[in-house]
Structure formats: structure tokens, C-alpha cells
Design an enzyme around this catalytic site. Sequence first.
Site, PDB file in Angstrom:
ATOM      1  N   GLY A   1      -0.124  -3.407 -14.838  1.00 42.26           N
ATOM      2  CA  GLY A   1       1.075  -3.703 -15.619  1.00 42.26           C
ATOM      3  C   GLY A   1       0.879  -4.679 -16.749  1.00 42.26           C
TER       4      GLY A   1
ATOM      5  N   HIS B   1       0.212 -18.344 -16.603  1.00 43.75           N
ATOM      6  CA  HIS B   1       1.035 -18.833 -17.717  1.00 43.75           C
ATOM      7  C   HIS B   1       2.183 -19.721 -17.252  1.00 43.75           C
ATOM      8  CE1 HIS B   1      -0.556 -15.212 -20.230  1.00 43.75           C
ATOM      9  NE2 HIS B   1      -1.425 -16.197 -20.133  1.00 43.75           N
TER      10      HIS B   1
END
Length: 291
Positions: free
Chosen positions: A223, A125
Amino acid sequence: MRPMPPLAAADDRLRRWIARQRRVFVLTGAGCSTASGIPDYRDDDGEWKRRPPVMIQAFRSTDAVYKRYWARACAGWPRFTAAAPGAAHHAFAAWESAGTLLQLVTQNVDRLHQRAGSRAVIDLHGRLDVVVCLGCGARTDRSELQASIAAANPLWLADAVAAPDGDADIADGLIESFAAPRCDRCGGLLKPDVVFFGENVPVDRYAHARDALARADALLVAGSSLMVYSGFRFVRLAHDAGLPIAIVNRGRTRADDLAELKISADVGSTLSDAVPRDDRQRRPVGNVTPL
Ligand SMILES: [Zn+2]
């Protein structure tokens, strides 16, 4: 005195799972960085904890949205830059050195994996420390931009950063008085080099990650609740290819049904206990007394 009870047996399911794999593709998310002081945006059920991130369309077309984004980003920047790699980042870097971590793909934009020493990292990202002009494409360092924002808002910044949480919502009145940054060269809108909601991961970056997955023999998610499709699709691809999948995440994820191993626990301590380490790096040097 009663004898001390034995310590609880460590959960070594992940250690054994990792030990069985030769080339692991790792996908990480916000849960790796929360211990470093970078907030997670979702709760244990994968729902938004706070104001959802800005959509790209609104960012480009609505002045108030652009201004609010940069006001909040500016106030949160000091805390963001103060973050240091945590246990999870160090564990992945050690594992890469030990040889069976093939590729790490992160959904985080904080560069903490690289700062911990990981080399095979794809920032799926993007990265928050680089700013791109939507007009002319110029790329600049975010720290430099912060300095020019501060120069343009000398009194403003002191008020905003005095808030207890730099990432907290800033009062509307304070946002109105904020001078949002524009490109020095063309006056265009500036955007951090990150994939906003409503945008796609750049094609070549996605292809790079997909090629790595094709060479992997297992996938580990750490996570992430996988609520964003750009991350989730790697898990689906891995599942379709018959790769074993393990997930370490506090709380539910979108791919719990696809994993052969799911551990709901803190990512940093779980990974620290489970990753292989290159013994040559751990051998004591000089006069070190073993405990
Ligand atoms: Zn420009």
C-alpha cells in the site's frame, strides 16, 4: 439452469512468496488505511490528488500556513478518530502472531496497525495523536488539544465540520477567523508528532528500522507508491543486500523494477488471503458447526 462457473482461481503468488520466507520486514503505506476512511494523497501514478502536504519551513515561518494547517486538521480530526483498523491491519496482526513477520515499519501516522494488535511496529513518520511544542518540547495528547481548539473556536468548528469532507479545503474566509492553537506553557508553535515534508526521520528511529531490516530475509511493501524517499530507501537497502522483494499496491510504485513479485491489487483482500495464521487462534471454541 447452467451450473455456476467456478470461482476465479485465487491469486496465490503472494501466499506462496510469504510461505518461503522466515523473517519478513514489512513496509506499509496509505493504501493500508484507505479502506478505513483515511484518504490517500496520491493517485495510481503516484501523483498528488489534492493540495500537497505542508512543508516544515513554511509551517514554522508563515502564520497563514500554520493557521491553515490547524484549521484543516481540526476539521478533519473527527473523521480521523472515527477510523477503525481494516482488513490489511488485521492481516498483518495475524501474521505477526503466526511468527514470520519480523518487523512492520509504517509510513502511516494513524496507529491503526497497533489498534489491530500488531506489536512490532515502527511509526516511521510519527503519530498524529500526539502534539509537540516546537518551543519547549512539551508533548500533549491530540484529543486534549482538540477540546481546547473547540473551546477557542465555538462557532467556527460547526461551520467547518459541516463541509461534506472534513479533509476538504476550507474557504479562506473561514480560515482567517480561526484561532490556531499555541503551547499552554510557552506560547510556542504546536506541531503533530509527525515528520513533515522537509524534515528527516529521527536518527534513532531510522536506525531501529535499519537494524530490523539487517535481520530480515525478505521485504514486503504494502500500500505504498514509495514516492517518499524515507520509505523507498529501505527497499533500496534490501535490494542491495540481495533480499527478495514483493510489492502489493494498487498502481505503480517507485520500486517496481526492484521487486521479484508485484501485485497490483487491493491490499486488504490480497493480504487477508495470503498471510499465514496461527492455527491455535483459529480453532473453534465450543459448539461451532463447521460450514
Ligand atoms: Zn511550549
